[in-house]
Motif scaffolding. Structure first.
Motif, PDB file in Angstrom:
ATOM      1  N   LEU A   1      -1.754  -0.376  -4.573  1.00  0.00           N
ATOM      2  CA  LEU A   1      -3.126  -0.172  -4.104  1.00  0.00           C
ATOM      3  C   LEU A   1      -3.271   1.246  -3.592  1.00  0.00           C
ATOM      4  O   LEU A   1      -3.303   1.495  -2.398  1.00  0.00           O
TER       5      LEU A   1
ATOM      6  N   GLY B   1       3.328   1.582  13.009  1.00  0.00           N
ATOM      7  CA  GLY B   1       2.000   2.097  12.701  1.00  0.00           C
ATOM      8  C   GLY B   1       2.156   3.485  12.103  1.00  0.00           C
ATOM      9  O   GLY B   1       3.175   4.151  12.325  1.00  0.00           O
ATOM     10  N   LEU B   2       1.186   3.936  11.353  1.00  0.00           N
ATOM     11  CA  LEU B   2       1.300   5.251  10.721  1.00  0.00           C
ATOM     12  C   LEU B   2       1.475   6.344  11.771  1.00  0.00           C
ATOM     13  O   LEU B   2       1.040   6.202  12.906  1.00  0.00           O
TER      14      LEU B   2
ATOM     15  N   SER C   1       0.810  -1.217   0.000  1.00  0.00           N
ATOM     16  CA  SER C   1       0.000   0.000   0.000  1.00  0.00           C
ATOM     17  C   SER C   1       0.841   1.265   0.000  1.00  0.00           C
ATOM     18  O   SER C   1       0.314   2.360   0.149  1.00  0.00           O
TER      19      SER C   1
ATOM     20  N   ALA D   1       3.970  -1.237   7.872  1.00  0.00           N
ATOM     21  CA  ALA D   1       4.154  -2.286   8.881  1.00  0.00           C
ATOM     22  C   ALA D   1       5.083  -3.378   8.344  1.00  0.00           C
ATOM     23  O   ALA D   1       6.011  -3.818   9.035  1.00  0.00           O
TER      24      ALA D   1
ATOM     25  N   ASN E   1      -1.298   5.434   2.740  1.00  0.00           N
ATOM     26  CA  ASN E   1      -2.585   5.827   3.328  1.00  0.00           C
ATOM     27  C   ASN E   1      -3.171   4.759   4.230  1.00  0.00           C
ATOM     28  O   ASN E   1      -3.947   5.065   5.132  1.00  0.00           O
ATOM     29  N   ALA E   2      -2.827   3.510   3.960  1.00  0.00           N
ATOM     30  CA  ALA E   2      -3.423   2.425   4.737  1.00  0.00           C
ATOM     31  C   ALA E   2      -2.543   2.015   5.919  1.00  0.00           C
ATOM     32  O   ALA E   2      -3.041   1.778   7.018  1.00  0.00           O
ATOM     33  N   GLY E   3      -1.250   1.909   5.708  1.00  0.00           N
ATOM     34  CA  GLY E   3      -0.333   1.541   6.792  1.00  0.00           C
ATOM     35  C   GLY E   3       0.175   0.108   6.711  1.00  0.00           C
ATOM     36  O   GLY E   3       1.136  -0.250   7.384  1.00  0.00           O
ATOM     37  N   HIS E   4      -0.452  -0.704   5.876  1.00  0.00           N
ATOM     38  CA  HIS E   4      -0.054  -2.117   5.787  1.00  0.00           C
ATOM     39  C   HIS E   4       1.375  -2.248   5.264  1.00  0.00           C
ATOM     40  O   HIS E   4       2.183  -3.011   5.810  1.00  0.00           O
TER      41      HIS E   4
ATOM     42  N   SER F   1      -4.637   4.549  -2.225  1.00  0.00           N
ATOM     43  CA  SER F   1      -5.752   4.866  -1.342  1.00  0.00           C
ATOM     44  C   SER F   1      -6.311   3.633  -0.644  1.00  0.00           C
ATOM     45  O   SER F   1      -7.310   3.710   0.039  1.00  0.00           O
ATOM     46  N   GLY F   2      -5.677   2.508  -0.841  1.00  0.00           N
ATOM     47  CA  GLY F   2      -6.091   1.315  -0.112  1.00  0.00           C
ATOM     48  C   GLY F   2      -7.442   0.763  -0.500  1.00  0.00           C
ATOM     49  O   GLY F   2      -8.021  -0.019   0.219  1.00  0.00           O
ATOM     50  N   LYS F   3      -7.976   1.143  -1.655  1.00  0.00           N
ATOM     51  CA  LYS F   3      -9.255   0.566  -2.080  1.00  0.00           C
ATOM     52  C   LYS F   3      -9.079  -0.908  -2.422  1.00  0.00           C
ATOM     53  O   LYS F   3      -8.011  -1.461  -2.261  1.00  0.00           O
TER      54      LYS F   3
END
Lengths: 222, 271
Positions: B102, B211-212, B40, B82, B76-79, B104-106
Protein backbone atom coordinates in the motif's frame (compact mmCIF):
# COMPACT_ATOMS: atom_id res chain seq x y z
CA UNK A 1 -24.72 5.84 33.14
CA UNK A 2 -25.15 9.57 32.79
CA UNK A 3 -24.91 10.82 29.29
CA UNK A 4 -25.16 14.39 28.10
CA UNK A 5 -27.05 14.87 24.84
CA UNK A 6 -25.09 17.43 22.85
CA UNK A 7 -26.62 18.23 19.51
CA UNK A 8 -25.69 21.58 18.06
CA UNK A 9 -28.81 22.50 16.13
CA UNK A 10 -27.22 25.38 14.26
CA UNK A 11 -25.13 22.91 12.30
CA UNK A 12 -28.17 20.79 11.53
CA UNK A 13 -30.11 23.80 10.32
CA UNK A 14 -27.35 24.97 8.07
CA UNK A 15 -26.88 21.49 6.62
CA UNK A 16 -29.77 22.02 4.25
CA UNK A 17 -30.49 18.64 2.75
CA UNK A 18 -31.87 15.55 4.52
CA UNK A 19 -28.88 13.37 3.62
CA UNK A 20 -26.42 15.76 5.20
CA UNK A 21 -28.61 16.06 8.28
CA UNK A 22 -28.54 12.27 8.56
CA UNK A 23 -24.75 12.18 8.38
CA UNK A 24 -24.56 14.97 10.91
CA UNK A 25 -26.89 13.17 13.30
CA UNK A 26 -24.71 10.06 13.22
CA UNK A 27 -21.54 11.95 14.09
CA UNK A 28 -23.48 13.69 16.87
CA UNK A 29 -24.58 10.29 18.21
CA UNK A 30 -21.02 9.01 17.98
CA UNK A 31 -19.79 12.03 19.90
CA UNK A 32 -22.40 11.51 22.58
CA UNK A 33 -21.78 7.75 22.91
CA UNK A 34 -18.07 8.25 23.47
CA UNK A 35 -18.30 11.61 25.22
CA UNK A 36 -15.77 12.74 22.66
CA UNK A 37 -14.25 16.16 22.02
CA UNK A 38 -14.94 15.74 18.31
CA UNK A 39 -16.16 13.25 15.75
CA UNK A 40 -15.88 13.47 12.01
CA UNK A 41 -16.52 11.67 8.76
CA UNK A 42 -14.00 12.02 5.97
CA UNK A 43 -14.44 10.64 2.48
CA UNK A 44 -11.74 9.83 -0.04
CA UNK A 45 -11.63 12.04 -3.12
CA UNK A 46 -10.93 9.40 -5.78
CA UNK A 47 -9.16 11.90 -8.02
CA UNK A 48 -6.56 13.11 -5.53
CA UNK A 49 -6.62 10.55 -2.71
CA UNK A 50 -7.31 13.41 -0.30
CA UNK A 51 -9.69 12.96 2.61
CA UNK A 52 -12.55 15.48 2.64
CA UNK A 53 -14.63 16.35 5.72
CA UNK A 54 -18.31 15.52 5.09
CA UNK A 55 -19.63 15.88 8.66
CA UNK A 56 -18.11 17.14 11.90
CA UNK A 57 -19.39 17.39 15.47
CA UNK A 58 -17.58 19.20 18.26
CA UNK A 59 -14.16 20.75 17.75
CA UNK A 60 -13.90 22.12 14.21
CA UNK A 61 -17.56 21.71 13.27
CA UNK A 62 -17.88 25.36 12.23
CA UNK A 63 -15.07 25.47 9.71
CA UNK A 64 -14.04 21.97 8.67
CA UNK A 65 -16.83 20.91 6.32
CA UNK A 66 -15.43 20.56 2.82
CA UNK A 67 -11.83 21.03 3.88
CA UNK A 68 -9.34 18.35 2.95
CA UNK A 69 -5.95 16.89 3.82
CA UNK A 70 -3.72 14.29 2.17
CA UNK A 71 -4.86 10.71 2.67
CA UNK A 72 -2.48 7.95 3.63
CA UNK A 73 -0.93 9.55 6.67
CA UNK A 74 -1.72 9.56 10.35
CA UNK A 75 -4.29 7.26 11.85
CA UNK A 76 -6.60 7.70 8.86
CA UNK A 77 -3.82 6.11 6.81
CA UNK A 78 -3.56 3.27 9.32
CA UNK A 79 -7.26 2.57 9.03
CA UNK A 80 -7.13 2.56 5.26
CA UNK A 81 -4.12 0.24 5.31
CA UNK A 82 -5.68 -2.31 7.62
CA UNK A 83 -9.38 -1.83 6.86
CA UNK A 84 -9.93 -2.20 10.61
CA UNK A 85 -11.03 -0.02 13.52
CA UNK A 86 -8.03 1.16 15.54
CA UNK A 87 -7.25 3.19 18.63
CA UNK A 88 -4.07 5.16 19.24
CA UNK A 89 -3.58 6.47 22.76
CA UNK A 90 -1.04 8.97 24.07
CA UNK A 91 -1.11 10.70 20.72
CA UNK A 92 0.57 13.76 22.16
CA UNK A 93 3.75 11.70 22.52
CA UNK A 94 3.75 11.27 18.77
CA UNK A 95 4.32 14.53 16.92
CA UNK A 96 3.12 13.09 13.63
CA UNK A 97 -0.36 12.18 14.81
CA UNK A 98 -0.67 15.30 16.90
CA UNK A 99 0.37 17.50 13.98
CA UNK A 100 -1.91 15.74 11.53
CA UNK A 101 -4.85 16.06 13.85
CA UNK A 102 -4.07 19.66 14.72
CA UNK A 103 -3.76 20.62 11.07
CA UNK A 104 -7.06 19.00 10.22
CA UNK A 105 -9.11 20.11 13.21
CA UNK A 106 -7.20 22.85 14.99
CA UNK A 107 -7.37 20.68 18.08
CA UNK A 108 -4.61 18.48 19.56
CA UNK A 109 -6.10 15.28 20.96
CA UNK A 110 -4.72 12.78 23.46
CA UNK A 111 -6.29 9.79 21.76
CA UNK A 112 -7.83 8.96 18.39
CA UNK A 113 -10.23 6.17 17.46
CA UNK A 114 -10.91 5.55 13.80
CA UNK A 115 -12.78 3.05 11.66
CA UNK A 116 -13.01 2.48 7.91
CA UNK A 117 -16.17 3.24 5.95
CA UNK A 118 -16.56 0.28 3.64
CA UNK A 119 -18.95 0.74 0.74
CA UNK A 120 -19.44 -1.97 -1.87
CA UNK A 121 -16.12 -3.60 -0.97
CA UNK A 122 -14.08 -0.39 -1.04
CA UNK A 123 -12.83 1.75 1.83
CA UNK A 124 -14.33 5.11 0.87
CA UNK A 125 -13.54 7.06 4.03
CA UNK A 126 -12.88 7.13 7.75
CA UNK A 127 -14.98 7.78 10.86
CA UNK A 128 -12.79 9.41 13.50
CA UNK A 129 -13.33 10.03 17.23
CA UNK A 130 -11.03 12.42 19.07
CA UNK A 131 -10.56 12.11 22.84
CA UNK A 132 -13.30 9.82 24.09
CA UNK A 133 -14.02 10.60 27.73
CA UNK A 134 -12.67 8.71 30.72
CA UNK A 135 -15.88 7.04 31.80
CA UNK A 136 -15.15 3.40 32.69
CA UNK A 137 -15.69 1.35 29.55
CA UNK A 138 -14.12 -1.62 27.89
CA UNK A 139 -11.60 -0.79 25.18
CA UNK A 140 -12.80 -3.77 23.17
CA UNK A 141 -16.40 -2.65 23.70
CA UNK A 142 -15.50 0.80 22.37
CA UNK A 143 -13.95 -0.80 19.31
CA UNK A 144 -17.06 -2.88 18.68
CA UNK A 145 -19.33 0.18 19.05
CA UNK A 146 -17.12 2.18 16.73
CA UNK A 147 -17.26 -0.60 14.15
CA UNK A 148 -21.06 -0.70 14.28
CA UNK A 149 -21.30 3.07 13.91
CA UNK A 150 -18.98 2.89 10.93
CA UNK A 151 -21.19 0.26 9.33
CA UNK A 152 -24.25 2.46 9.87
CA UNK A 153 -22.44 5.46 8.44
CA UNK A 154 -21.23 3.51 5.41
CA UNK A 155 -24.76 2.30 4.74
CA UNK A 156 -26.04 5.88 4.84
CA UNK A 157 -23.28 6.96 2.48
CA UNK A 158 -24.14 4.14 0.11
CA UNK A 159 -27.75 5.31 0.01
CA UNK A 160 -26.63 8.91 -0.57
CA UNK A 161 -24.38 7.85 -3.43
CA UNK A 162 -27.28 5.95 -5.00
CA UNK A 163 -29.60 8.95 -4.59
CA UNK A 164 -27.07 11.31 -6.13
CA UNK A 165 -26.56 8.91 -9.01
CA UNK A 166 -30.27 8.63 -9.77
CA UNK A 167 -30.68 12.41 -9.47
CA UNK A 168 -27.87 12.87 -11.95
CA UNK A 169 -29.42 10.34 -14.32
CA UNK A 170 -32.79 12.04 -14.06
CA UNK A 171 -31.22 15.43 -14.75
CA UNK A 172 -29.41 14.03 -17.78
CA UNK A 173 -32.47 12.24 -19.17
CA UNK A 174 -33.99 15.20 -21.14
CA UNK A 175 -30.71 15.69 -23.00
CA UNK A 176 -30.44 12.06 -23.99
CA UNK A 177 -34.12 11.18 -24.38
CA UNK A 178 -35.95 10.90 -27.73
CA UNK A 179 -37.85 13.89 -29.13
CA UNK A 180 -41.46 12.68 -29.04
CA UNK A 181 -43.05 15.79 -30.55
CA UNK A 182 -43.41 14.37 -34.12
CA UNK A 183 -44.93 11.17 -32.76
CA UNK A 184 -47.42 13.00 -30.56
CA UNK A 185 -48.28 15.33 -33.46
CA UNK A 186 -48.98 12.34 -35.73
CA UNK A 187 -51.19 10.70 -33.09
CA UNK A 188 -53.12 13.97 -32.64
CA UNK A 189 -53.68 14.20 -36.44
CA UNK A 190 -54.77 10.59 -36.93
CA UNK A 191 -56.94 10.20 -33.82
CA UNK A 192 -60.01 12.11 -35.15
CA UNK A 193 -60.02 9.94 -38.28
CA UNK A 194 -59.76 6.64 -36.40
CA UNK A 195 -62.56 4.14 -35.86
CA UNK A 196 -64.54 4.85 -32.66
CA UNK A 197 -63.34 1.73 -30.84
CA UNK A 198 -59.68 2.26 -31.81
CA UNK A 199 -59.94 5.96 -30.93
CA UNK A 200 -61.31 5.13 -27.47
CA UNK A 201 -58.46 2.65 -26.84
CA UNK A 202 -55.79 5.11 -27.97
CA UNK A 203 -57.31 7.86 -25.83
CA UNK A 204 -57.37 5.54 -22.79
CA UNK A 205 -53.70 4.62 -23.40
CA UNK A 206 -52.70 8.28 -23.61
CA UNK A 207 -54.57 9.06 -20.38
CA UNK A 208 -52.86 6.14 -18.61
CA UNK A 209 -49.45 7.36 -19.81
CA UNK A 210 -50.24 10.86 -18.55
CA UNK A 211 -51.33 9.55 -15.13
CA UNK A 212 -48.19 7.38 -14.85
CA UNK A 213 -45.92 10.33 -15.60
CA UNK A 214 -47.78 12.54 -13.13
CA UNK A 215 -47.39 9.95 -10.34
CA UNK A 216 -43.71 9.35 -11.07
CA UNK A 217 -42.86 13.04 -11.10
CA UNK A 218 -44.80 13.61 -7.88
CA UNK A 219 -42.78 10.80 -6.16
CA UNK A 220 -39.53 12.27 -7.43
CA UNK A 221 -40.37 15.74 -6.19
CA UNK A 222 -41.34 14.37 -2.77
CA UNK B 1 -13.10 -10.84 23.74
CA UNK B 2 -12.22 -9.89 27.34
CA UNK B 3 -9.80 -12.35 28.96
CA UNK B 4 -12.29 -12.88 31.77
CA UNK B 5 -14.83 -14.24 29.27
CA UNK B 6 -12.53 -16.77 27.63
CA UNK B 7 -14.13 -20.24 27.72
CA UNK B 8 -12.12 -23.15 29.11
CA UNK B 9 -11.41 -25.65 26.36
CA UNK B 10 -11.39 -29.31 27.34
CA UNK B 11 -9.23 -31.76 25.45
CA UNK B 12 -10.40 -35.11 26.69
CA UNK B 13 -8.14 -37.42 24.73
CA UNK B 14 -4.56 -36.33 24.20
CA UNK B 15 -1.62 -38.46 23.17
CA UNK B 16 0.45 -35.26 23.02
CA UNK B 17 0.99 -34.95 26.72
CA UNK B 18 4.23 -33.07 26.46
CA UNK B 19 2.95 -30.14 24.38
CA UNK B 20 3.15 -27.19 26.75
CA UNK B 21 4.10 -23.55 26.21
CA UNK B 22 7.55 -24.41 27.49
CA UNK B 23 7.85 -27.32 25.08
CA UNK B 24 6.50 -25.18 22.28
CA UNK B 25 8.73 -22.12 22.55
CA UNK B 26 10.71 -22.21 25.81
CA UNK B 27 14.21 -20.84 25.17
CA UNK B 28 13.44 -19.96 21.53
CA UNK B 29 14.12 -16.55 19.97
CA UNK B 30 12.92 -17.01 16.38
CA UNK B 31 16.42 -17.45 15.05
CA UNK B 32 16.59 -18.62 11.43
CA UNK B 33 12.89 -18.06 10.76
CA UNK B 34 11.98 -15.78 7.86
CA UNK B 35 8.95 -13.63 8.59
CA UNK B 36 7.30 -11.54 5.89
CA UNK B 37 5.17 -8.51 6.73
CA UNK B 38 2.61 -7.45 4.11
CA UNK B 39 1.73 -3.91 5.06
CA UNK B 40 2.45 -0.21 4.54
CA UNK B 41 6.24 -0.69 4.68
CA UNK B 42 8.56 -0.60 7.70
CA UNK B 43 10.80 2.09 9.15
CA UNK B 44 13.78 -0.27 9.50
CA UNK B 45 16.00 1.86 11.72
CA UNK B 46 13.39 2.30 14.45
CA UNK B 47 14.90 1.03 17.72
CA UNK B 48 11.90 -1.24 18.29
CA UNK B 49 12.29 -2.77 14.81
CA UNK B 50 16.06 -3.20 14.82
CA UNK B 51 16.65 -3.62 11.12
CA UNK B 52 15.19 -5.67 8.30
CA UNK B 53 16.38 -8.62 6.24
CA UNK B 54 14.77 -7.09 3.14
CA UNK B 55 12.22 -4.61 1.82
CA UNK B 56 10.24 -4.69 -1.42
CA UNK B 57 7.44 -2.63 -2.91
CA UNK B 58 4.52 -3.57 -5.18
CA UNK B 59 4.36 -0.99 -7.96
CA UNK B 60 2.75 -0.56 -11.38
CA UNK B 61 4.74 -1.95 -14.29
CA UNK B 62 5.00 -0.69 -17.86
CA UNK B 63 2.15 -2.90 -19.06
CA UNK B 64 -0.37 -1.65 -16.54
CA UNK B 65 0.17 -4.65 -14.28
CA UNK B 66 1.99 -4.86 -10.96
CA UNK B 67 5.50 -5.95 -10.10
CA UNK B 68 7.61 -6.44 -6.97
CA UNK B 69 10.81 -4.40 -6.75
CA UNK B 70 13.42 -3.78 -4.03
CA UNK B 71 12.83 -0.55 -2.13
CA UNK B 72 14.15 1.54 0.72
CA UNK B 73 12.82 0.42 4.10
CA UNK B 74 10.40 3.29 4.64
CA UNK B 75 6.81 3.59 5.83
CA UNK B 76 4.63 6.62 5.13
CA UNK B 77 1.70 5.47 7.22
CA UNK B 78 3.37 3.76 10.20
CA UNK B 79 1.04 0.77 10.46
CA UNK B 80 3.64 -1.70 9.18
CA UNK B 81 6.32 -0.29 11.48
CA UNK B 82 4.03 -0.76 14.47
CA UNK B 83 3.33 -4.39 13.50
CA UNK B 84 7.02 -5.09 12.84
CA UNK B 85 7.90 -3.88 16.33
CA UNK B 86 5.44 -6.35 17.86
CA UNK B 87 6.96 -9.28 15.94
CA UNK B 88 10.44 -8.17 16.98
CA UNK B 89 9.40 -7.91 20.64
CA UNK B 90 8.16 -11.52 20.61
CA UNK B 91 10.74 -13.13 18.30
CA UNK B 92 13.84 -10.91 18.54
CA UNK B 93 16.05 -13.04 16.28
CA UNK B 94 13.56 -13.62 13.45
CA UNK B 95 14.50 -12.35 10.00
CA UNK B 96 11.97 -9.69 8.99
CA UNK B 97 11.14 -8.70 5.42
CA UNK B 98 8.76 -5.88 4.52
CA UNK B 99 6.47 -6.13 1.49
CA UNK B 100 4.79 -2.78 0.92
CA UNK B 101 1.43 -3.44 -0.68
CA UNK B 102 0.00 0.00 0.00
CA UNK B 103 2.30 2.71 -1.23
CA UNK B 104 1.60 6.10 0.30
CA UNK B 105 -1.07 4.47 2.41
CA UNK B 106 -3.91 5.19 -0.01
CA UNK B 107 -6.88 2.89 -0.13
CA UNK B 108 -4.72 0.41 -1.97
CA UNK B 109 -6.05 -2.39 -4.03
CA UNK B 110 -6.73 -6.05 -3.70
CA UNK B 111 -4.52 -6.51 -6.75
CA UNK B 112 -1.44 -5.19 -4.90
CA UNK B 113 -2.27 -7.42 -1.96
CA UNK B 114 -2.51 -10.45 -4.25
CA UNK B 115 0.74 -9.61 -6.01
CA UNK B 116 2.59 -9.10 -2.72
CA UNK B 117 1.21 -12.29 -1.20
CA UNK B 118 2.02 -14.28 -4.34
CA UNK B 119 5.61 -13.03 -4.17
CA UNK B 120 5.89 -13.90 -0.47
CA UNK B 121 4.61 -17.44 -1.03
CA UNK B 122 6.95 -17.88 -3.98
CA UNK B 123 9.88 -16.76 -1.83
CA UNK B 124 9.09 -19.46 0.73
CA UNK B 125 8.80 -17.36 3.86
CA UNK B 126 8.11 -19.40 6.99
CA UNK B 127 5.56 -16.94 8.37
CA UNK B 128 3.55 -14.19 6.62
CA UNK B 129 1.90 -11.54 8.79
CA UNK B 130 -1.19 -9.89 7.30
CA UNK B 131 -2.62 -7.28 9.64
CA UNK B 132 -4.92 -6.31 6.82
CA UNK B 133 -7.62 -7.72 4.63
CA UNK B 134 -9.61 -6.92 1.54
CA UNK B 135 -13.37 -6.58 1.33
CA UNK B 136 -13.34 -6.97 -2.44
CA UNK B 137 -15.18 -10.20 -3.18
CA UNK B 138 -13.76 -10.34 -6.70
CA UNK B 139 -10.36 -11.18 -5.18
CA UNK B 140 -11.67 -13.89 -2.88
CA UNK B 141 -11.07 -16.91 -5.14
CA UNK B 142 -7.53 -15.87 -6.08
CA UNK B 143 -6.68 -15.13 -2.45
CA UNK B 144 -8.02 -18.50 -1.38
CA UNK B 145 -5.86 -20.24 -3.99
CA UNK B 146 -2.81 -18.36 -2.76
CA UNK B 147 -3.58 -19.17 0.87
CA UNK B 148 -3.91 -22.86 -0.06
CA UNK B 149 -0.59 -22.73 -1.94
CA UNK B 150 1.06 -21.20 1.11
CA UNK B 151 -0.39 -23.89 3.36
CA UNK B 152 0.94 -26.72 1.20
CA UNK B 153 4.36 -25.06 0.96
CA UNK B 154 4.81 -24.81 4.75
CA UNK B 155 4.29 -21.10 4.62
CA UNK B 156 2.08 -20.01 7.53
CA UNK B 157 -0.19 -17.02 6.97
CA UNK B 158 -1.28 -15.23 10.14
CA UNK B 159 -4.12 -12.82 9.36
CA UNK B 160 -6.16 -10.23 11.28
CA UNK B 161 -9.79 -11.11 11.80
CA UNK B 162 -12.22 -8.33 10.99
CA UNK B 163 -14.05 -6.96 14.00
CA UNK B 164 -16.76 -5.31 11.92
CA UNK B 165 -19.70 -7.19 10.41
CA UNK B 166 -18.31 -7.14 6.87
CA UNK B 167 -17.06 -9.89 4.60
CA UNK B 168 -13.31 -9.68 4.25
CA UNK B 169 -10.41 -11.98 3.36
CA UNK B 170 -8.10 -13.89 3.82
CA UNK B 171 -8.64 -14.32 7.55
CA UNK B 172 -11.78 -16.42 7.07
CA UNK B 173 -9.96 -19.13 5.11
CA UNK B 174 -9.23 -22.32 7.11
CA UNK B 175 -5.74 -22.49 5.59
CA UNK B 176 -4.65 -19.37 7.50
CA UNK B 177 -4.40 -18.62 11.22
CA UNK B 178 -6.89 -15.90 12.14
CA UNK B 179 -6.41 -13.60 15.12
CA UNK B 180 -8.55 -11.15 17.11
CA UNK B 181 -7.85 -9.22 20.33
CA UNK B 182 -8.03 -9.93 24.04
CA UNK B 183 -7.40 -7.36 26.77
CA UNK B 184 -4.83 -9.23 28.86
CA UNK B 185 -1.56 -7.22 28.95
CA UNK B 186 0.73 -10.27 28.74
CA UNK B 187 2.23 -10.42 25.21
CA UNK B 188 2.69 -14.21 25.39
CA UNK B 189 -0.83 -15.00 26.54
CA UNK B 190 -3.19 -16.11 23.83
CA UNK B 191 -6.45 -18.05 23.77
CA UNK B 192 -7.97 -20.62 21.48
CA UNK B 193 -11.47 -19.78 20.27
CA UNK B 194 -13.71 -22.84 20.00
CA UNK B 195 -16.24 -20.83 17.96
CA UNK B 196 -14.53 -19.99 14.63
CA UNK B 197 -13.96 -18.33 12.20
CA UNK B 198 -11.67 -16.43 14.63
CA UNK B 199 -9.21 -19.08 15.84
CA UNK B 200 -7.04 -17.28 18.39
CA UNK B 201 -7.18 -14.18 20.58
CA UNK B 202 -3.90 -12.42 21.33
CA UNK B 203 -2.93 -9.18 23.04
CA UNK B 204 -4.56 -6.33 21.15
CA UNK B 205 -5.43 -3.63 23.69
CA UNK B 206 -3.10 -0.76 24.52
CA UNK B 207 -0.16 -2.48 22.90
CA UNK B 208 3.12 -0.53 23.08
CA UNK B 209 4.38 -0.27 19.49
CA UNK B 210 6.81 1.70 17.34
CA UNK B 211 5.54 5.04 16.06
CA UNK B 212 7.17 6.76 13.10
CA UNK B 213 10.20 8.90 13.79
CA UNK B 214 11.55 6.60 16.50
CA UNK B 215 8.57 7.19 18.80
CA UNK B 216 6.55 4.76 20.90
CA UNK B 217 2.77 4.75 21.14
CA UNK B 218 -0.06 2.65 22.56
CA UNK B 219 -2.43 1.09 20.08
CA UNK B 220 -5.55 -1.08 20.14
CA UNK B 221 -6.87 -3.32 17.38
CA UNK B 222 -6.66 -6.75 15.80
CA UNK B 223 -3.84 -5.40 13.64
CA UNK B 224 -1.58 -5.55 16.70
CA UNK B 225 -2.87 -8.86 18.07
CA UNK B 226 -1.93 -10.60 14.82
CA UNK B 227 1.86 -9.98 14.99
CA UNK B 228 1.90 -11.43 18.50
CA UNK B 229 0.75 -14.78 17.07
CA UNK B 230 3.08 -14.37 14.06
CA UNK B 231 5.95 -13.87 16.52
CA UNK B 232 4.92 -16.89 18.60
CA UNK B 233 4.76 -18.96 15.39
CA UNK B 234 8.32 -17.85 14.61
CA UNK B 235 9.42 -18.92 18.08
CA UNK B 236 7.78 -22.34 17.77
CA UNK B 237 9.18 -22.93 14.29
CA UNK B 238 12.68 -21.91 15.35
CA UNK B 239 12.55 -24.65 17.98
CA UNK B 240 10.59 -27.25 15.96
CA UNK B 241 11.67 -26.67 12.39
CA UNK B 242 9.79 -29.73 11.07
CA UNK B 243 6.27 -28.55 11.88
CA UNK B 244 3.80 -28.26 9.01
CA UNK B 245 1.17 -25.47 9.15
CA UNK B 246 -1.37 -28.03 10.35
CA UNK B 247 0.95 -29.22 13.10
CA UNK B 248 1.91 -25.68 14.02
CA UNK B 249 -1.74 -24.74 14.39
CA UNK B 250 -2.24 -27.84 16.55
CA UNK B 251 0.68 -26.85 18.78
CA UNK B 252 -0.75 -23.33 19.06
CA UNK B 253 -4.04 -24.87 20.13
CA UNK B 254 -2.47 -27.21 22.71
CA UNK B 255 -0.32 -24.46 24.22
CA UNK B 256 -3.12 -21.85 24.39
CA UNK B 257 -3.83 -20.32 27.79
CA UNK B 258 -7.34 -21.82 27.97
CA UNK B 259 -6.24 -25.25 26.75
CA UNK B 260 -2.80 -26.03 28.24
CA UNK B 261 -2.53 -27.27 31.80
CA UNK B 262 -1.21 -24.59 34.17
CA UNK B 263 2.44 -25.05 35.17
CA UNK B 264 2.99 -27.10 32.05
CA UNK B 265 3.24 -30.48 33.73
CA UNK B 266 0.94 -32.63 31.71
CA UNK B 267 0.18 -31.21 28.26
CA UNK B 268 -3.30 -30.23 27.22
CA UNK B 269 -6.14 -29.92 29.65
CA UNK B 270 -7.84 -33.32 30.27
CA UNK B 271 -9.91 -32.55 33.35
Amino acid sequence: MEMEARVSTDVLESAGIPQRRLLQSIVEVARSVFGAAATSVMLVDPASGDLVFEAVAGEGERHLLGSRFPGGTGIAGWVMVSGQPLVVDDVTDNPQFARDAAESTGYVPRSIMAAPLICDGDCIGVLEILDRDSRPRSDLGDMASLGLLAIEMATVLEVIVQLRRSEAERAAAPRTGHDLSPLLQRVAERLPRADEKVGATVTRLLMMADDLLADTLADGDG
Amino acid sequence: MPASAMPEERFDVSPLGTVTPDWAWGGANGSGIRVCLLDSGVEADHPLVGGLDGAVDVIADEDGGLKVVPTDPVDNAGHGTACASVIRSVAPAALLTSVRVLSSGKTGSGAALLTGLGWAVEQGFDVINMSLSTTRTDFRAALRDLADSAYFRRCVIVASAHNMPVHSYPWRFPSVISVASHDNPDPMTYYYNPAPPVEFYARGVRVPVAGLGGRRILTTGNSFATPHIAGICALILSKHRWLTPFQLKSVLYLAAENVAVPDGDGGARVD
